[in-house]
Write a protein that holds these residues in place. Structure first.
Motif, PDB file in Angstrom:
ATOM      1  N   ASP A 133       0.837  -1.198   0.000  1.00 55.67           N
ATOM      2  CA  ASP A 133       0.000   0.000   0.000  1.00 55.67           C
ATOM      3  C   ASP A 133       0.874   1.251   0.000  1.00 55.67           C
ATOM      4  O   ASP A 133       1.731   1.424   0.862  1.00 55.67           O
ATOM      5  CB  ASP A 133      -0.921   0.007   1.222  1.00 55.67           C
ATOM      6  CG  ASP A 133      -1.952   1.104   1.165  1.00 55.67           C
ATOM      7  OD1 ASP A 133      -2.448   1.394   0.061  1.00 55.67           O
ATOM      8  OD2 ASP A 133      -2.270   1.678   2.214  1.00 55.67           O
ATOM      9  N   GLY A 134       0.695   2.108  -1.006  1.00 58.02           N
ATOM     10  CA  GLY A 134       1.474   3.327  -1.117  1.00 58.02           C
ATOM     11  C   GLY A 134       2.765   3.177  -1.908  1.00 58.02           C
ATOM     12  O   GLY A 134       3.434   4.182  -2.201  1.00 58.02           O
ATOM     13  N   TRP A 135       3.166   1.961  -2.275  1.00 57.12           N
ATOM     14  CA  TRP A 135       4.353   1.757  -3.096  1.00 57.12           C
ATOM     15  C   TRP A 135       4.036   2.252  -4.507  1.00 57.12           C
ATOM     16  O   TRP A 135       2.875   2.299  -4.917  1.00 57.12           O
ATOM     17  CB  TRP A 135       4.734   0.290  -3.150  1.00 57.12           C
ATOM     18  CG  TRP A 135       5.353  -0.244  -1.893  1.00 57.12           C
ATOM     19  CD1 TRP A 135       4.951  -0.008  -0.615  1.00 57.12           C
ATOM     20  CD2 TRP A 135       6.451  -1.128  -1.802  1.00 57.12           C
ATOM     21  NE1 TRP A 135       5.749  -0.705   0.265  1.00 57.12           N
ATOM     22  CE2 TRP A 135       6.677  -1.403  -0.440  1.00 57.12           C
ATOM     23  CE3 TRP A 135       7.268  -1.738  -2.738  1.00 57.12           C
ATOM     24  CZ2 TRP A 135       7.688  -2.236   0.001  1.00 57.12           C
ATOM     25  CZ3 TRP A 135       8.288  -2.573  -2.306  1.00 57.12           C
ATOM     26  CH2 TRP A 135       8.499  -2.810  -0.942  1.00 57.12           C
ATOM     27  N   ALA A 190      12.037   1.074 -15.401  1.00 56.59           N
ATOM     28  CA  ALA A 190      10.947   0.846 -14.452  1.00 56.59           C
ATOM     29  C   ALA A 190      11.541   0.972 -13.055  1.00 56.59           C
ATOM     30  O   ALA A 190      12.570   0.350 -12.760  1.00 56.59           O
ATOM     31  CB  ALA A 190      10.351  -0.539 -14.650  1.00 56.59           C
ATOM     32  N   THR A 191      10.901   1.785 -12.214  1.00 60.15           N
ATOM     33  CA  THR A 191      11.407   2.013 -10.857  1.00 60.15           C
ATOM     34  C   THR A 191      10.330   1.650  -9.847  1.00 60.15           C
ATOM     35  O   THR A 191       9.210   2.148  -9.926  1.00 60.15           O
ATOM     36  CB  THR A 191      11.808   3.489 -10.663  1.00 60.15           C
ATOM     37  OG1 THR A 191      12.821   3.820 -11.628  1.00 60.15           O
ATOM     38  CG2 THR A 191      12.331   3.735  -9.262  1.00 60.15           C
ATOM     39  N   LEU A 192      10.678   0.779  -8.913  1.00 58.70           N
ATOM     40  CA  LEU A 192       9.790   0.379  -7.826  1.00 58.70           C
ATOM     41  C   LEU A 192      10.277   1.078  -6.558  1.00 58.70           C
ATOM     42  O   LEU A 192      11.444   0.946  -6.187  1.00 58.70           O
ATOM     43  CB  LEU A 192       9.823  -1.138  -7.636  1.00 58.70           C
ATOM     44  CG  LEU A 192       8.978  -1.706  -6.512  1.00 58.70           C
ATOM     45  CD1 LEU A 192       7.485  -1.517  -6.827  1.00 58.70           C
ATOM     46  CD2 LEU A 192       9.291  -3.188  -6.308  1.00 58.70           C
ATOM     47  N   ALA A 193       9.366   1.852  -5.927  1.00 55.45           N
ATOM     48  CA  ALA A 193       9.725   2.571  -4.696  1.00 55.45           C
ATOM     49  C   ALA A 193       8.724   2.218  -3.600  1.00 55.45           C
ATOM     50  O   ALA A 193       7.544   1.970  -3.881  1.00 55.45           O
ATOM     51  CB  ALA A 193       9.734   4.078  -4.925  1.00 55.45           C
ATOM     52  N   ASN A 194       9.187   2.182  -2.354  1.00 57.87           N
ATOM     53  CA  ASN A 194       8.284   1.858  -1.252  1.00 57.87           C
ATOM     54  C   ASN A 194       7.455   3.079  -0.861  1.00 57.87           C
ATOM     55  O   ASN A 194       7.581   4.148  -1.460  1.00 57.87           O
ATOM     56  CB  ASN A 194       9.047   1.260  -0.060  1.00 57.87           C
ATOM     57  CG  ASN A 194       9.949   2.254   0.635  1.00 57.87           C
ATOM     58  OD1 ASN A 194       9.889   3.469   0.437  1.00 57.87           O
ATOM     59  ND2 ASN A 194      10.819   1.729   1.485  1.00 57.87           N
ATOM     60  N   ASP A 195       6.636   2.931   0.160  1.00 55.64           N
ATOM     61  CA  ASP A 195       5.724   4.005   0.573  1.00 55.64           C
ATOM     62  C   ASP A 195       6.434   5.196   1.210  1.00 55.64           C
ATOM     63  O   ASP A 195       5.816   6.220   1.472  1.00 55.64           O
ATOM     64  CB  ASP A 195       4.641   3.462   1.504  1.00 55.64           C
ATOM     65  CG  ASP A 195       5.199   2.778   2.730  1.00 55.64           C
ATOM     66  OD1 ASP A 195       6.350   2.296   2.706  1.00 55.64           O
ATOM     67  OD2 ASP A 195       4.472   2.691   3.736  1.00 55.64           O
ATOM     68  N   HIS A 196       7.734   5.101   1.421  1.00 55.05           N
ATOM     69  CA  HIS A 196       8.526   6.221   1.934  1.00 55.05           C
ATOM     70  C   HIS A 196       9.342   6.871   0.816  1.00 55.05           C
ATOM     71  O   HIS A 196      10.167   7.745   1.085  1.00 55.05           O
ATOM     72  CB  HIS A 196       9.464   5.763   3.048  1.00 55.05           C
ATOM     73  CG  HIS A 196       8.745   5.193   4.230  1.00 55.05           C
ATOM     74  ND1 HIS A 196       7.966   5.959   5.072  1.00 55.05           N
ATOM     75  CD2 HIS A 196       8.656   3.925   4.694  1.00 55.05           C
ATOM     76  CE1 HIS A 196       7.436   5.192   6.004  1.00 55.05           C
ATOM     77  NE2 HIS A 196       7.841   3.953   5.788  1.00 55.05           N
ATOM     78  N   ARG A 230      11.627   5.369  -1.010  1.00 60.41           N
ATOM     79  CA  ARG A 230      12.938   4.723  -1.160  1.00 60.41           C
ATOM     80  C   ARG A 230      12.895   3.772  -2.347  1.00 60.41           C
ATOM     81  O   ARG A 230      11.991   2.950  -2.452  1.00 60.41           O
ATOM     82  CB  ARG A 230      13.297   3.959   0.104  1.00 60.41           C
ATOM     83  CG  ARG A 230      14.646   3.302   0.020  1.00 60.41           C
ATOM     84  CD  ARG A 230      15.044   2.661   1.348  1.00 60.41           C
ATOM     85  NE  ARG A 230      16.119   1.748   1.107  1.00 60.41           N
ATOM     86  CZ  ARG A 230      15.999   0.432   1.079  1.00 60.41           C
ATOM     87  NH1 ARG A 230      14.843  -0.139   1.316  1.00 60.41           N
ATOM     88  NH2 ARG A 230      17.027  -0.338   0.832  1.00 60.41           N
ATOM     89  N   ILE A 231      13.847   3.912  -3.262  1.00 59.45           N
ATOM     90  CA  ILE A 231      13.900   3.034  -4.431  1.00 59.45           C
ATOM     91  C   ILE A 231      14.274   1.627  -3.987  1.00 59.45           C
ATOM     92  O   ILE A 231      15.304   1.419  -3.344  1.00 59.45           O
ATOM     93  CB  ILE A 231      14.887   3.559  -5.485  1.00 59.45           C
ATOM     94  CG1 ILE A 231      14.367   4.887  -6.033  1.00 59.45           C
ATOM     95  CG2 ILE A 231      15.080   2.535  -6.598  1.00 59.45           C
ATOM     96  CD1 ILE A 231      15.308   5.571  -6.995  1.00 59.45           C
TER      97      ILE A 231
END
Length: 183
Positions: free
Chosen positions: A80-82, A135-141, A143-144
């Motif tokens: 959630d939020g990623w 393609a970039t995956l980042a968390n809910d904060h 951070r990559i």
């Protein structure tokens, strides 16, 4: 003689206590490191299929463009939020989604009904450029967590010797994620 014995005994007791404290601190640190390593979730971009070049903007064509996100750990991860984004800043945000341990979710570009294994960005245009993109995956904060790059963009980062193969006919990238995929 009793004074020297008492000084020696105190020194010996202090040395034993100090050695015990060091051993205990080392064991606690090793235990904490192992616990963090055992319970740390590993989420990564495991595969990408970019635009195939004959995109007619149909929903079927858009849903043939996707990114696989894989949880390699045993524990589920709340995404959630990623976010999943491209070089141009087009961003998909995961909403109320938990990725189970040892599983993959495919994030399609087009419109569809979300299920446990397939999510849809509900877009009407292509996101992933077939010539070059990241393609970039980042968390809910913010951070990559992982990236996957492909194509002939010289500005895309390159990580080490581990490179994915690129099948131009299928538009799929194969191999280890987070690596530059240029030819």
């Amino acid at each position: 003689m009793s004074a020297s014995l008492s000084v020696t005994a105190r020194r010996l007791a202090a040395a034993v206590l100090a050695a015990g404290a060091l051993a205990g601190a080392g064991a606690a640190s090793a235990s904490a490191d192992n616990g963090a390593r055992l319970h740390r979730a590993q989420v990564e971009i495991s595969d990408v299929q970019h635009s195939l070049g004959h995109d007619n903007r149909s929903n079927r064509s858009l849903n043939m463009e996707w990114v696989d996100v894989t949880n390699t750990s045993h524990r589920s991860v709340n995404l959630d939020g990623w976010t999943l984004s491209d070089e141009d800043g087009r961003t998909y945000t995961f909403r109320h989604y938990r990725l189970e341990g040892r599983s993959t979710v495919r994030v399609h570009t087009g419109v569809g009904r979300d299920i446990a294994t397939d999510l849809y960005q509900d877009r009407r245009t292509s996101v992933w450029d077939r010539h070059s993109d990241t393609a970039t995956l980042a968390n809910d904060h913010g951070r990559i967590i992982d990236t996957a790059s492909w194509g002939n963009d010289r500005h895309a980062p390159s990580w080490g010797n581990d490179r994915r193969g690129h099948d131009e006919r299928e538009g799929r990238l194969e191999g280890r994620e987070g690596r530059h995929l240029g030819r």
